[in-house]
Enzyme design. Structure first.
Site, PDB file in Angstrom:
ATOM      1  N   GLN A  72       3.904   1.648  -2.698  1.00 55.95           N
ATOM      2  CA  GLN A  72       3.284   2.609  -1.352  1.00 55.95           C
ATOM      3  C   GLN A  72       2.905   2.622  -0.245  1.00 55.95           C
ATOM      4  OE1 GLN A  72      -0.178   5.395  -2.257  1.00 55.95           O
ATOM      5  NE2 GLN A  72       1.660   6.773  -2.941  1.00 55.95           N
ATOM      6  N   GLY A  91      -5.291   4.205   2.754  1.00 60.74           N
ATOM      7  CA  GLY A  91      -4.657   3.224   1.660  1.00 60.74           C
ATOM      8  C   GLY A  91      -5.244   1.415   1.670  1.00 60.74           C
ATOM      9  N   GLU A  92      -7.045   1.490   2.448  1.00 61.83           N
ATOM     10  CA  GLU A  92      -7.639   0.600   2.361  1.00 61.83           C
ATOM     11  C   GLU A  92      -7.489  -0.300   0.981  1.00 61.83           C
ATOM     12  OE1 GLU A  92     -12.292  -0.573   3.915  1.00 61.83           O
ATOM     13  OE2 GLU A  92     -11.327   1.659   4.686  1.00 61.83           O
ATOM     14  N   ASN A 126      -6.736  10.713   1.862  1.00 61.97           N
ATOM     15  CA  ASN A 126      -7.719  10.014   0.665  1.00 61.97           C
ATOM     16  C   ASN A 126      -8.064  10.721  -0.484  1.00 61.97           C
ATOM     17  OD1 ASN A 126      -8.525   7.050   1.426  1.00 61.97           O
ATOM     18  ND2 ASN A 126      -8.616   8.283   3.609  1.00 61.97           N
TER      19      ASN A 126
END
Length: 296
Positions: A72, A91-92, A126
């Site tokens: 992803q 996407g950290e 998020n």
């Protein structure tokens, strides 16, 4: 591959729909939405709602990325002051794990986002796509409400959640800071937290330490809190209660010591002896004081 930015012309709902479509199709993506970006060109997200990252979980993800690649893409936007670099929006965990896996580049979707919308998009993206800790999630809800002046009902509508879920999660912020940290560290569950929030700040810490020290289930915690509330104003007889574990790990020992220290702060005699917290009473007044802290 030349990048194709996702625009905000139709609002946040539209961009999230396009991102979702790209997420679902990225393995055979032909639209240009998903591109490869050098990892060292991506700056950390200053608006990241998640505050704690589990090292073991990150290593597991890194191993998966090494074996199967990133399934992803992350979400980024250009730095308006430095067009050679990007700000991470979401996407950290994937970015950190990719660095652990020694990857030079990473799949990403570039969003053409107005600066004033960056915070809102980062929060919503998020919340929708990451398994946030309940406290981080509650803080994200609070930021949306306070920064954009919207109601619980509007947050629920934007995120396709029930108003009750939003309100109940926000209530976790009524817990005292020490208990919130225990949730962030995954030492107590959201189920425990929902029960503790009905107590006073001091009582929350006492019961939370008991939950950890005695490894109490949510059901056991619920019974303790219920009995505590029922017995708050009732007459109690002189007695003592000993909390013990035959084998304690380091977290439990720390919790037990904290529990005894808290009792002492109320003027109650308590001591640690062979993994036991022994409570002693000299008179009825001390017992009454103890009964207001925890049911006997």
């Amino acid at each position: 591959m030349a990048k194709k930015s996702v625009g905000l012309g139709r609002g946040l709902s539209a961009i999230l729909e396009e991102v979702e479509e790209a997420y679902q199709n990225d393995l055979q993506d032909k639209s240009g939405l998903v591109i490869e970006i050098d990892i060292d060109r991506i700056k950390p997200n200053p608006l990241q709602p998640r505050k704690i990252f589990d090292d073991a979980s990150l290593q597991e993800l890194a191993t998966s990325i090494e074996e199967h690649g990133l399934l992803q893409p992350i979400l980024v936007c250009e730095d308006s002051k430095d067009t050679e670099h990007y700000f991470l929006i979401a996407g950290e965990r994937r970015l950190r794990a990719s660095k652990l896996a020694k990857k030079d580049s990473i799949k990403a979707i570039v969003v053409d986002v107005q600066e004033e919308k960056l915070r809102e998009l980062a929060l919503i993206e998020n919340i929708q796509r990451e398994d946030l800790n309940p406290i981080d999630l509650a803080r994200s809800y609070k930021e949306l409400i306070e920064d954009y002046g919207i109601t619980h009902e509007e947050v629920a509508k934007r995120l396709s959640k029930s108003r009750a879920q939003i309100t109940n999660t926000l209530r976790l912020l009524e817990l005292n800071p020490d208990v919130q940290n225990l949730i962030l560290e995954n030492k107590i569950s959201q189920g425990h937290a929902k029960i503790l929030v009905t107590l006073s700040k001091d009582e929350q810490s006492l019961v939370a330490n008991s939950v950890i020290g005695q490894k109490l289930s949510v059901h056991d915690t619920e019974k303790i809190v219920k009995n505590f509330k029922e017995n708050k104003d009732s007459k109690v007889s002189l007695s003592a209660k000993i909390y013990t574990q035959s084998s304690l790990n380091q977290d439990s020992i720390i919790a037990l010591n904290k529990y005894c220290d808290t009792l002492k702060s109320y003027g109650i005699k308590a001591k640690i002896q062979k993994n036991k917290c022994i409570v002693e009473f000299s008179n009825d007044e001390e017992v009454k004081k103890f009964s207001k802290i925890l049911p006997i």
